[in-house]
Design an enzyme around this catalytic site. Structure first.
Site, short mmCIF file in Angstrom:
data_model
loop_
_atom_site.label_atom_id
_atom_site.label_comp_id
_atom_site.label_asym_id
_atom_site.label_seq_id
_atom_site.Cartn_x
_atom_site.Cartn_y
_atom_site.Cartn_z
N LYS A 60 0.84 -1.21 0.00
CA LYS A 60 0.00 0.00 0.00
C LYS A 60 0.87 1.26 0.00
O LYS A 60 0.62 2.20 -0.76
CB LYS A 60 -0.94 -0.01 1.22
N GLN A 104 -4.65 -2.03 9.71
CA GLN A 104 -4.54 -3.32 9.02
C GLN A 104 -5.14 -4.45 9.88
O GLN A 104 -4.86 -4.57 11.06
CB GLN A 104 -3.07 -3.62 8.71
N ASP A 127 -11.49 2.19 4.24
CA ASP A 127 -11.83 0.76 4.17
C ASP A 127 -13.34 0.57 4.04
O ASP A 127 -13.80 -0.50 3.65
CB ASP A 127 -11.36 0.05 5.45
#
Ligand code: NAD
Length: 312
Positions: A60, A104, A127
């Site tokens: 990322k 994460q 997200d």
């Protein structure tokens, strides 16, 4: 029994190539934002040392750099307390250089992940897991963030011109990350599919799957989906990423999906490979969401469409 010989070769849905195209558009949009004095900024928080998570986080950060985004990687020890992590999220919420925040998954067991997600400012929740964004997905409100993996699956179907309207779609897996949001997208007025969600307690999974014009596997069990589960001519999207020990590989493992690819592919109209299918699309959609967050943070200056409008 299905006869592979009677079928045309399947179309391979190349997520890597499509992600490259999406990322090129993101790079151009980032340049346009730079010209207006805005640099899209993404913060990725990693707690602990899960090797797969470390790979995802590095990838990322690398993609952000390639697109001209600002990125901040915050690596915390596995012993980080719930309160310490909440404090980090709080600081990022208040930081104007950060438009998107991602913690994460999975965090260490002592962390209440749902509480961490609720603490993220929904305007920075790239997200798409915050309850406010989940509600916006249900409502088809384009100001919300659509979870990246499901958005990537829809983009793969759309870009290949595969019709979803009226199709029987079966999703195996009911997680909040993949299965449920994907079901909402497929049943939305954008895709118009008829959707079944199967899960670990479903009765006669093979029979449910055989109804599917579009079968999506998001289970996390290597090669659980067999040829005998497939309706000939179906489109199969394999979300699964499973690490299997493999001494012949330098890394010591190989990646495999939830679909027994070699026996299933000959029966399909189209199928995603693993790796190189859904995986690269997930990162591309994260970058799109970060751009959306940057644009919306400046919404008085710029009005640009996002997921539902892009796909209208
Ligand atoms: P999860 O563990 O949260 O959910 C798995 C789902 O599968 C559950 O809903 C469960 O009910 C169902 N399930 C488990 N065993 C089953 C069985 N025997 N029969 C039917 N259903 C069963 O997992 P997740 O986070 O949704 O991820 C699923 C897979 O997708 C994993 O392999 C994960 O690594 C992968 N994944 C890939 C990406 C990507 O970018 N490609 C992103 C997220 C997850």
């Amino acid at each position: 029994m299905h006869s592979a010989a009677a079928m045309n070769p399947p179309r391979i849905l190349d997520g890597k190539a499509l992600a490259t195209t999406v990322l090129a558009t993101c790079r151009a949009e980032a340049a346009a934002l730079h010209a207006q004095g805005i640099t899209p900024g993404l913060a990725v928080v990693l707690v602990g040392e899960d090797p797969a998570s470390q790979v995802y986080v590095a990838s990322k950060a690398r993609t952000c750099a390639e697109l001209g985004f600002y990125s901040r990687k915050i690596e915390l020890p596995a012993t980080t307390t719930q309160q310490e992590l909440l404090d980090v999220v709080c600081t990022l919420n208040a930081d104007p250089a950060i438009h998107g925040i991602l913690v994460q998954s999975p965090p260490p067991k002592h962390i209440d992940e749902a509480a961490i997600i609720r603490a993220i400012d929904p305007r920075k929740d790239v997200d798409g897991f915050h309850p406010e964004n989940v509600a916006k997905l249900v409502l088809e409100d384009p100001s919300g963030f659509v979870p990246c993996t499901p958005a990537g699956c829809i983009k793969l179907l759309d870009s290949a011109g595969l019709a979803t309207a009226g199709a029987e779609a079966v999703i195996i897996g009911r997680s909040m990350i993949v299965g449920k949001p994907l079901a909402l997208l497929l049943v939305s007025k954008h895709s118009n599919a008829t959707v079944t969600i199967a899960h670990s307690r479903s009765r006669d999974l093979p029979a449910i799957c055989r109804r599917a014009d579009i079968l999506i596997a998001a289970v996390g069990r290597p090669e659980i989906v067999k040829a005998s589960w497939i309706k000939p001519g179906a489109v199969v999207i394999d979300v699964g990423i499973n690490r299997l020990a493999d001494a012949t590989k330098k890394s010591g493992y190989r990646l495999t999906g939830d679909v027994a690819y070699d026996e299933v592919a000959p029966l399909c109209a189209a199928i995603t490979p693993v790796p190189g299918g859904v995986g690269p699309m997930t990162i591309a959609m994260l970058m799109q969401n970060t751009l959306q967050a940057a644009r919306q943070s400046e919404f008085k200056k710029i009005q640009k469409p996002n997921f539902f409008l892009d796909h209208a």
